[in-house]
Design an enzyme around this catalytic site. Sequence first.
Site, PDB file in Angstrom:
ATOM      1  N   HIS A 261       0.823  -1.205   0.000  1.00  0.00           N
ATOM      2  CA  HIS A 261       0.000   0.000   0.000  1.00  0.00           C
ATOM      3  C   HIS A 261       0.863   1.263   0.000  1.00  0.00           C
ATOM      4  O   HIS A 261       2.052   1.226   0.323  1.00  0.00           O
ATOM      5  CB  HIS A 261      -0.928  -0.005   1.213  1.00  0.00           C
ATOM      6  CG  HIS A 261      -2.020  -1.019   1.106  1.00  0.00           C
ATOM      7  ND1 HIS A 261      -3.054  -1.116   2.018  1.00  0.00           N
ATOM      8  CD2 HIS A 261      -2.249  -1.991   0.179  1.00  0.00           C
ATOM      9  CE1 HIS A 261      -3.868  -2.090   1.654  1.00  0.00           C
ATOM     10  NE2 HIS A 261      -3.405  -2.650   0.553  1.00  0.00           N
ATOM     11  N   GLU A 263       0.821   3.924   1.989  1.00  0.00           N
ATOM     12  CA  GLU A 263       1.337   4.285   3.303  1.00  0.00           C
ATOM     13  C   GLU A 263       2.518   3.382   3.681  1.00  0.00           C
ATOM     14  O   GLU A 263       3.540   3.841   4.198  1.00  0.00           O
ATOM     15  CB  GLU A 263       0.232   4.162   4.360  1.00  0.00           C
ATOM     16  CG  GLU A 263      -0.993   5.017   4.086  1.00  0.00           C
ATOM     17  CD  GLU A 263      -2.075   4.256   3.334  1.00  0.00           C
ATOM     18  OE1 GLU A 263      -3.256   4.557   3.548  1.00  0.00           O
ATOM     19  OE2 GLU A 263      -1.729   3.346   2.528  1.00  0.00           O
ATOM     20  N   CYS A 289      -5.390   1.166   5.850  1.00  0.00           N
ATOM     21  CA  CYS A 289      -5.934  -0.121   6.245  1.00  0.00           C
ATOM     22  C   CYS A 289      -5.344  -0.508   7.605  1.00  0.00           C
ATOM     23  O   CYS A 289      -4.494   0.196   8.159  1.00  0.00           O
ATOM     24  CB  CYS A 289      -5.608  -1.184   5.193  1.00  0.00           C
ATOM     25  SG  CYS A 289      -3.847  -1.628   5.153  1.00  0.00           S
ATOM     26  N   CYS A 292      -1.409  -1.105   7.468  1.00  0.00           N
ATOM     27  CA  CYS A 292      -0.664   0.153   7.376  1.00  0.00           C
ATOM     28  C   CYS A 292      -0.786   0.951   8.667  1.00  0.00           C
ATOM     29  O   CYS A 292       0.150   1.646   9.066  1.00  0.00           O
ATOM     30  CB  CYS A 292      -1.162   0.975   6.192  1.00  0.00           C
ATOM     31  SG  CYS A 292      -0.697   0.285   4.585  1.00  0.00           S
TER      32      CYS A 292
END
Length: 338
Positions: A261, A263, A289, A292
């Site tokens: 992801h 992040e 999420c 993360c």
Amino acid sequence: MIIGLSGPYASGKGEVVAYLRRRSFYSYSLSDVIREELTQRGLTESREQMIELGNALRRDHGPGVLAERLVSKLLPDRNYVIDSVRHPMEVAVLRERTPHFQLLWLDADVAVRLARIKARQRPGDPATLVTLRELEGREQGSAAPEAQQLEQVRALADFSIRNEGGLEGLHDAVQCFLERCFHFERPSWDAYFMSIARVVASRSNCVKRKVAAVITLDRRIISTGYNGTPRGVRNCNEGGCPRCNSFAEGGTRLDECLCSHGEENSITQAAYHGVSVRGGVLYSTFSPCLFCTKLIINAGIAEVVYNAEYPLGEVALGLLREAGIKLRRFPLDEGASE
């Protein structure tokens, strides 16, 4: 700032353009659009031909067509002066499509203007008062919606200058106009960093959703990251992630997703280059999420600002709050913080 210029023959528009160009304004003329069309059609330029073709373009493509064709050339980081605004719909397009548009109207007594016309000795210019008034009568207004409508344009002006003296007086009046009307708005720090995050997201190779994060410290970007397959692995858009390429239903087959992801990548990129993110602010185009979120907490990030809600993000947001991390939503399209 976008300045539109209008006015009758020899009112001083060319001198105002020159004055503004010396002050770093870029210049365009709506007449240039007509000249380009003349060239494409293999026609010779003349005043009559310009008026006739301009009217034809407005009739065939709408009365604001000249402005519509021009605004696509304007860049957001420059000041412009646009000459030869001759129709109210051109004013409407420029007001709607450009920020901080101001219409400046120039005028002078007809006898003064005729003297200037004779002094400049341009081919095709009217030589008598009768001829000048006849030409200007055609430009001032007409029942035909595609024809020039200078009188209506004059009524829409934000500022008017009576130019009947020397250049010094004209320059002083233009300077007064600039000081009175010039202003601009800077984006907030949230808007600035979130906009950059959106640009970073454009580098994503994920076929399902483009997400990115920007980490800042003391209002300075220290790391960026976008979602996609790990370093050295085939890109998602090249078939590298089986889950994304099969367009799996949201929340399913997460164990098959090979993409990292945004992040996550912003944090690991900082670690890869030996940069501490402790105390930083993370801007993300989506709320993080759960995975993360755990990285964010353990990396020591102090604040998370996100643009849109992640579909499965409620638990993650609750965990961020529990960990004492400042959390804000910044809806970029709405231009306000929450």
